[in-house]
Motif scaffolding. Structure first.
Motif, PDB file in Angstrom:
ATOM      1  N   UNK A  88      32.584  26.358  44.042  1.00 40.27           N
ATOM      2  CA  UNK A  88      32.753  24.913  43.934  1.00 40.27           C
ATOM      3  C   UNK A  88      33.507  24.506  42.675  1.00 40.27           C
ATOM      4  N   UNK A  89      33.430  25.338  41.636  1.00 34.76           N
ATOM      5  CA  UNK A  89      34.190  25.043  40.426  1.00 34.76           C
ATOM      6  C   UNK A  89      35.692  25.134  40.669  1.00 34.76           C
ATOM      7  N   UNK A  90      36.072  25.853  41.719  1.00 34.90           N
ATOM      8  CA  UNK A  90      37.491  25.985  42.043  1.00 34.90           C
ATOM      9  C   UNK A  90      37.950  24.889  43.014  1.00 34.90           C
ATOM     10  N   UNK A  91      37.019  24.047  43.432  1.00 38.88           N
ATOM     11  CA  UNK A  91      37.377  22.975  44.357  1.00 38.88           C
ATOM     12  C   UNK A  91      37.524  21.667  43.587  1.00 38.88           C
ATOM     13  N   UNK A  94      37.218  15.756  45.727  1.00 35.03           N
ATOM     14  CA  UNK A  94      37.321  15.293  47.111  1.00 35.03           C
ATOM     15  C   UNK A  94      36.760  16.339  48.074  1.00 35.03           C
ATOM     16  N   UNK A  95      37.084  17.618  47.831  1.00 35.53           N
ATOM     17  CA  UNK A  95      36.566  18.684  48.690  1.00 35.53           C
ATOM     18  C   UNK A  95      35.048  18.758  48.617  1.00 35.53           C
ATOM     19  N   UNK A  96      34.518  18.616  47.390  1.00 38.68           N
ATOM     20  CA  UNK A  96      33.065  18.661  47.231  1.00 38.68           C
ATOM     21  C   UNK A  96      32.394  17.502  47.960  1.00 38.68           C
ATOM     22  N   UNK A 166      21.679  23.277  49.611  1.00 41.91           N
ATOM     23  CA  UNK A 166      21.778  22.023  48.863  1.00 41.91           C
ATOM     24  C   UNK A 166      21.252  22.174  47.436  1.00 41.91           C
ATOM     25  N   UNK A 167      20.127  22.863  47.291  1.00 40.43           N
ATOM     26  CA  UNK A 167      19.563  23.039  45.949  1.00 40.43           C
ATOM     27  C   UNK A 167      20.534  23.771  45.032  1.00 40.43           C
ATOM     28  N   UNK A 168      21.230  24.772  45.579  1.00 36.30           N
ATOM     29  CA  UNK A 168      22.142  25.555  44.760  1.00 36.30           C
ATOM     30  C   UNK A 168      23.467  24.838  44.507  1.00 36.30           C
ATOM     31  N   UNK A 169      23.704  23.754  45.218  1.00 35.16           N
ATOM     32  CA  UNK A 169      24.920  22.982  44.993  1.00 35.16           C
ATOM     33  C   UNK A 169      24.705  21.851  43.996  1.00 35.16           C
ATOM     34  N   UNK A 173      27.368  18.989  42.774  1.00 33.80           N
ATOM     35  CA  UNK A 173      27.160  17.646  43.302  1.00 33.80           C
ATOM     36  C   UNK A 173      27.054  16.627  42.180  1.00 33.80           C
ATOM     37  N   UNK A 174      26.347  17.009  41.102  1.00 34.69           N
ATOM     38  CA  UNK A 174      26.220  16.119  39.954  1.00 34.69           C
ATOM     39  C   UNK A 174      27.588  15.800  39.378  1.00 34.69           C
TER      40      UNK A 174
END
Length: 234
Positions: A88-91, A94-96, A166-169, A173-174
């Motif tokens: 997710x750090x590479x996204x 908008x993608x997130x 979800x917990x690991x995202x 998400x924050x």
């Protein structure tokens, strides 16, 4: 079936599997220090090199972290979390947000079918905390309450895979919330969508709950695009 000769890599995999099981089961909780190397050698009945390779593999996977002069500590309860965070750090934001939309729509649908009256009360309490933070222009307070609200809804799905994802995202998400946060619009727009989502879940209306999710994600994407356009015009 023929027996195969045990190899060094097989021993390392067995060590990794056993330690991973201890971590995932909570016997080695997050934040705790794992046994020192001589103790691991004794308990596992393998060589120091095998233990070291196993520990290195778990460090690379993000489950363990080594602190110089202090020992090795449990960093995450699952390899899923660190892997998701790295991806997710590479996204971009908008993608997130689009991923949030997919996960939270299904979460809202399932929660509408499976929630308990006690969980509805929790949703409403967290929704009130969101509104209070937004009215006070407390960005950190809003983000904290917002994430707790969505996590509570995800937990109401009773779907362990969805809950883990979800917990690991949460960290990513924050970040996505922070990047799209305009409290003046939250008070007027996203808060209404959140309220509609909670009302739909309480009324056990899956379709209306999912539509509320789509609505507030669209609002967030719109805010994000407006920020991008502003930066491009400077």
């Amino acid at each position: 079936m023929e027996l195969k000769q045990t190899t060094r890599s097989t021993l390392v995999e067995q060590v990794v599997s056993q330690m991973e099981s201890l971590i995932e089961s909570g016997q080695w909780p997050v934040g705790s220090r794992i046994p020192v190397e001589p103790e691991l050698v004794k308990q596992l009945g393998v060589s120091r090199n095998t233990v070291r390779e196993g520990v290195r593999a778990l460090i690379h996977a993000g489950l363990l972290t080594a602190r110089q002069g202090d020992g090795t500590y449990v960093r995450s309860s699952s390899s899923l979390g660190p892997a998701l965070v790295r991806r997710l750090r590479r996204s971009n934001a908008a993608e997130t947000l689009e991923v949030r939309c997919a996960l939270e729509q299904e979460a809202a649908r399932l929660a509408a079918k499976r929630r308990t009256p006690e969980e509805v009360e929790t949703f409403r309490s967290l929704l009130s905390a969101c509104d209070a933070a937004a009215a006070a222009h407390d960005v950190e307070g809003y983000i904290e309450a917002d994430l707790k609200l969505h996590l509570a809804i995800v937990q109401a799905t009773r779907n362990s895979v969805l809950i883990d994802l979800y917990e690991h995202m949460t960290d990513a998400l924050e970040s996505s919330i922070d990047q799209t946060l305009d409290l003046s619009i939250i008070v007027d727009g996203a808060s209404r969508s959140h309220c509609q989502m909670v009302d739909a879940i309480a009324a056990q209306d899956p379709d209306l709950a999912a539509e509320a999710v789509r609505r507030y994600i669209r609002e967030s994407l719109k805010l994000l695009q407006e920020d991008v356009n502003k930066e491009g015009s400077l």
